[in-house]
Each structure stands twice: as structure tokens, then as C-alpha cells.
Scaffold this active site. Structure first.
Site, PDB file in Angstrom:
ATOM      1  N   LYS A 188       0.845  -1.222  -0.022  1.00 24.51           N
ATOM      2  CA  LYS A 188      -0.012   0.184  -0.123  1.00 24.51           C
ATOM      3  C   LYS A 188       1.001   1.328   0.078  1.00 24.51           C
ATOM      4  O   LYS A 188       2.213   1.192   0.050  1.00 24.51           O
ATOM      5  CB  LYS A 188      -1.081  -0.177   1.242  1.00 24.51           C
TER       6      LYS A 188
HETATM    7  C1  PLP Z   1      -5.437  -4.587   1.529  1.00 29.46           C
HETATM    8  C2  PLP Z   1      -6.907  -4.168   1.606  1.00 29.46           C
HETATM    9  C3  PLP Z   1      -7.719  -4.603   2.601  1.00 29.46           C
HETATM   10  C4  PLP Z   1      -7.319  -4.973   4.045  1.00 29.46           C
HETATM   11  O1  PLP Z   1      -5.971  -4.683   4.543  1.00 29.46           O
HETATM   12  P1  PLP Z   1      -4.981  -5.721   5.301  1.00 29.46           P
HETATM   13  O2  PLP Z   1      -4.355  -4.632   6.176  1.00 29.46           O
HETATM   14  O3  PLP Z   1      -4.342  -6.419   4.484  1.00 29.46           O
HETATM   15  O4  PLP Z   1      -5.876  -6.377   6.274  1.00 29.46           O
HETATM   16  C5  PLP Z   1      -9.081  -3.956   2.731  1.00 29.46           C
HETATM   17  N1  PLP Z   1      -9.443  -3.705   1.603  1.00 29.46           N
HETATM   18  C6  PLP Z   1      -8.552  -3.621   0.328  1.00 29.46           C
HETATM   19  C7  PLP Z   1      -9.536  -3.178  -0.943  1.00 29.46           C
HETATM   20  C8  PLP Z   1      -7.479  -4.035   0.435  1.00 29.46           C
HETATM   21  O5  PLP Z   1      -6.669  -3.718  -0.847  1.00 29.46           O
END
Ligand code: PLP
Length: 388
Positions: A188
Site C-alpha cells: 500500500k
Molecule cells: C489490503 C486491503 C484491505 C485489507 O487490508 P489488510 O491490511 O491486508 O488487512 C482491505 N480492502 C482492500 C481493498 C485492500 O486492498
């Protein structure tokens, strides 16, 4: 095989000061729920312009806590897009509620507001649009729909830290948006290893988020249900969890947040370069056209590939790219087609937009540490493979 470095579809950027920030916490007194958490929460809140942020263990926990704070419970429905990561839907199930999938626009992958409206009922407790690929969903329309429904609007901004909607920062929770969640997974915009947060303005929602993160426990005398017999006293008022983030993670988060603008600017520049180089390539279209790039945070650089016209299958193209040291990924398989949700009665045939989006989509490498020449290398390899 290529002797050039492998390009994954996404990866973290960790610099010496990020490492130093974590080491400093390790030498100190607090490894969890210490001063770094408060610093991270206030830095994040001010980065997006919200009143407050609540840091948690991961983005999935952030969605879970947000749904809890919104009052989601057994018998309720939560409207989510058919194309997202699993967590967007699972957060409803954790609380005994049912996700109701709305179809997405076949071109953008963003939730169709008409389909959200069609699914709103008196059972709808929350609506969770996803800012897929870092491009904001149509919040103006969703706010109108939410206003007449009484549901809570929760933004899944796991892809969109640093994005703006008409100049307004995603996460500010303006209008009817009650909460915005972020993920700090390594792919991210910024990372804390695992990590997540919810930004919020409403004090009651803030209280419920904090309660849920820490077992439903209250220490603060003003919030106790009975009179405190002494300084050790605490009450469990609700059923919460341990969703806490560590201070090591929070310190990394503070350090990474300071780089957010630079990281996002770099992502945008690389995306522009892809747009230019792919423009003359028939059969490959960026999912976010340059005309819509304003305000997008480019978590992913997704393209739609006309595999049929190009005479190559997706698995084949991905394998050939991998041989050349180029990683790609598919975001995402429509959630209603997952065996778990199919068994709960979901029928993928009801989501033609999601199916069409999914069948053609491919995420190309995009992360701040990439060089301009890496983009040229990816597009060069694509051209070779589709025009042999
Ligand atoms: C990465 C992601 C999440 C969840 O995040 P984590 O930190 O991996 O639990 C939720 N929604 C979307 C669209 C994502 O890409």
C-alpha cells in the site's frame, strides 16, 4: 531468463530513517500502546484532515472495527462492491451480518451507484465503497443514497491514502461519510508491516472504535458504569478484541507518513509514463484513463487487456512476463464467486460488470522505488509478447 532485477507488482520503500525509527522504539520503554501510537494517530489524522484516527493491527481489523462502531450486527446487511479484496465483505460476516454485493462498472471497477441504490433496504446498516486502484468512488452519489437510507457510509480507502476528491483529502470524512479505513500492508502507499487505521470525526464513533480495539474495556472514570473503587479499576462494557498496533509499527508509520506526498507523486509520475508508452499499444488500456487521473493515488497500475483479440491467455502472458523478471497480479477475483459466498447463495451471473472487469484486468509493476526505465522495460516486454 533476464539478469535484470525482478520487478514485483508492488513493494514497500524502506529507508534508513524508517529503520532508525523502529530501532529507537525497541530501545525504549514501550513496545505497544505507547507514545508512538499517539504520534501516528495524530499525524495520520492531520495528514487526511480528520479529527481523529484509531490505529489497529491491520486493514481487516480496521474494517471490522468500523462496522462494529457503525452498529452492524446480526440480521443487518452491508452493501459492498463485488470487486474488492475479501476483507471488505468479511467484516460484515464477523459481526453476524450479511454482505450484499453491488455490481461494479465494467470499465473502472468502482461500485455502481445505481446498483447500490437497488440493494438498499431497511436492513442496510452500512455501505462500503472501495476506492479501487486509488481512484475515488463516486462519493457525491453515494452520499445522496446514504442520506435517504440512514446507513453509515464507510470508505474502504486501503488503496487511496493520498487521494483527493475535488481537492478534498480522502479520509477527511466530510459530508455523510462516517469513517474511512486504511491499510498499511507493504504494497500500500505507506507501510507498517501489518497495520491499519480508521479516521473519524464523530466522538461517539471514535469511542466505539477504541472500545472495540481493546476488549471493550473502559478505564476512564467519566465513562464507567459504576463508581470506581480505586485506580486499578476497569470495566468491560462491550465484547471487543485485541486489535492493537505495536509501537514499532506506529513509529514506522510516522516515518513513512512523512514521505507520503513524495511516494504518491512518484506513483503518479510512473503512471503518466505508462499512460504515454501504452497509448499506441492496441488491446491494452489503462483502467484509469489519464483524463481521470487527477486526485488518484495509484495504489495499482491496472490495465485492461483484450486477451481474445491479442490471441494470448492471461496466465500465459503473466508467465512470459515472469520469465523476463516482471511480476504482475490480478486484483481482484469477484467476491461473490468465492466458494464461501457461493455456498451462502451468491450467484456470479448477477454481476456482469464484475465478471467483465475481472476477465480483462492485470496489475503491472508500480511502486515508488521503480525507475522510469523499469516502466520502459515492462511496456517493451508487453509489446514483444503481444506482437511476436
Ligand atoms: C489490503 C486491503 C484491505 C485489507 O487490508 P489488510 O491490511 O491486508 O488487512 C482491505 N480492502 C482492500 C481493498 C485492500 O486492498
Amino acid at each position: 531468463m533476464s539478469d535484470e532485477r525482478f520487478l514485483p507488482y508492488g513493494r514497500q520503500t524502506i529507508e534508513q530513517d524508517d529503520i532508525d525509527a523502529v530501532v529507537e522504539v525497541l530501545r525504549g520503554d514501550w513496545l505497544t500502546t505507547g507514545p508512538a501510537i499517539e504520534r501516528f494517530e495524530s499525524a495520520l489524522a492531520s495528514a487526511v484532515g480528520a479529527e481523529a484516527a484509531v490505529a489497529v493491527a491491520n486493514g481487516t481489523a480496521a474494517l471490522h472495527a468500523a462496522c462494529y462502531a457503525a452498529g452492524v450486527g446480526p440480521g443487518d446487511e452491508v452493501i459492498v462492491p463485488a470487486v474488492s479484496f475479501l476483507a471488505t465483505a468479511n467484516c460484515a460476516r464477523y459481526l453476524g451480518a450479511e454482505p450484499v454485493f453491488a455490481d461494479v462498472d465494467a470499465a473502472t471497477g468502482l461500485v455502481s451507484c445505481e446498483d447500490v441504490e437497488r440493494h438498499v433496504s431497511e436492513k442496510t446498516r452500512a455501505i462500503i465503497p472501495v476506492h479501487l486502484n486509488g481512484r475515488p468512488a463516486d462519493m457525491a452519489s453515494l452520499e445522496k443514497i446514504t442520506a435517504s437510507s440512514g446507513a453509515c457510509l464507510i470508505e474502504d480507502a486501503a488503496h487511496a491514502l493520498g487521494a483527493t476528491i475535488e481537492g478534498d483529502r480522502v479520509g477527511r470524512c466530510t459530508g455523510r461519510s462516517g469513517m474511512t479505513m486504511f491499510s498499511f500492508h507493504p504494497v500500500k502507499q505507506i507501510t507498517t508491516g501489518e497495520g491499519g487505521a480508521v479516521t473519524v470525526n464523530d466522538p461517539d464513533l471514535l469511542h466505539r472504535l477504541r472500545l472495540f480495539r481493546n476488549h471493550g474495556m473502559v478505564h476512564d472514570e467519566s465513562a464507567l458504569e459504576s463508581t470506581s473503587p480505586g485506580p486499578w479499576y476497569y470495566e468491560q462494557q462491550e465484547l471487543g478484541h485485541n486489535l492493537r498496533m505495536t509501537d514499532m509499527q506506529a513509529a514506522l508509520g510516522v516515518s513513512q507518513l512523512g514521505k507520503l506526498q513524495r511516494f504518491v507523486a512518484r506513483r503518479r509520475l510512473l503512471a503518466r509514463r505508462y499512460d504515454e508508452l501504452l497509448n499506441p499499444v492496441a488491446g491494452i488500456e489503462p483502467v484509469i484513463p489519464s483524463s481521470a487521473a487527477d486526485g488518484c493515488a495509484y495504489h495499482l497500475y491496472a490495465v485492461h487487456v483484450d486477451f481474445e483479440a491479442l490471441g494470448i491467455e492471461r496466465a500465459e502472458l503473466m508467465a512470459r512476463l515472469r520469465e523476463r523478471g516482471i511480476g504482475t497480479q490480478v486484483h481482484f477475483i469477484p467476491i461473490p464467486q468465492q466458494p464461501y459466498y457461493a455456498r451462502r447463495g451468491c450467484r456470479i451471473e448477477e454481476y456482469p460488470g464484475a465478471v467483465s472487469y475481472y476477465e480483462r484486468v492485470l496489475s503491472l509493476p508500480l511502486f515508488p522505488g521503480m525507475h522510469d526505465s523499469d516502466v520502459e522495460r515492462v511496456v517493451g516486454a508487453l509489446r514483444e509478447l503481444i506482437n511476436p
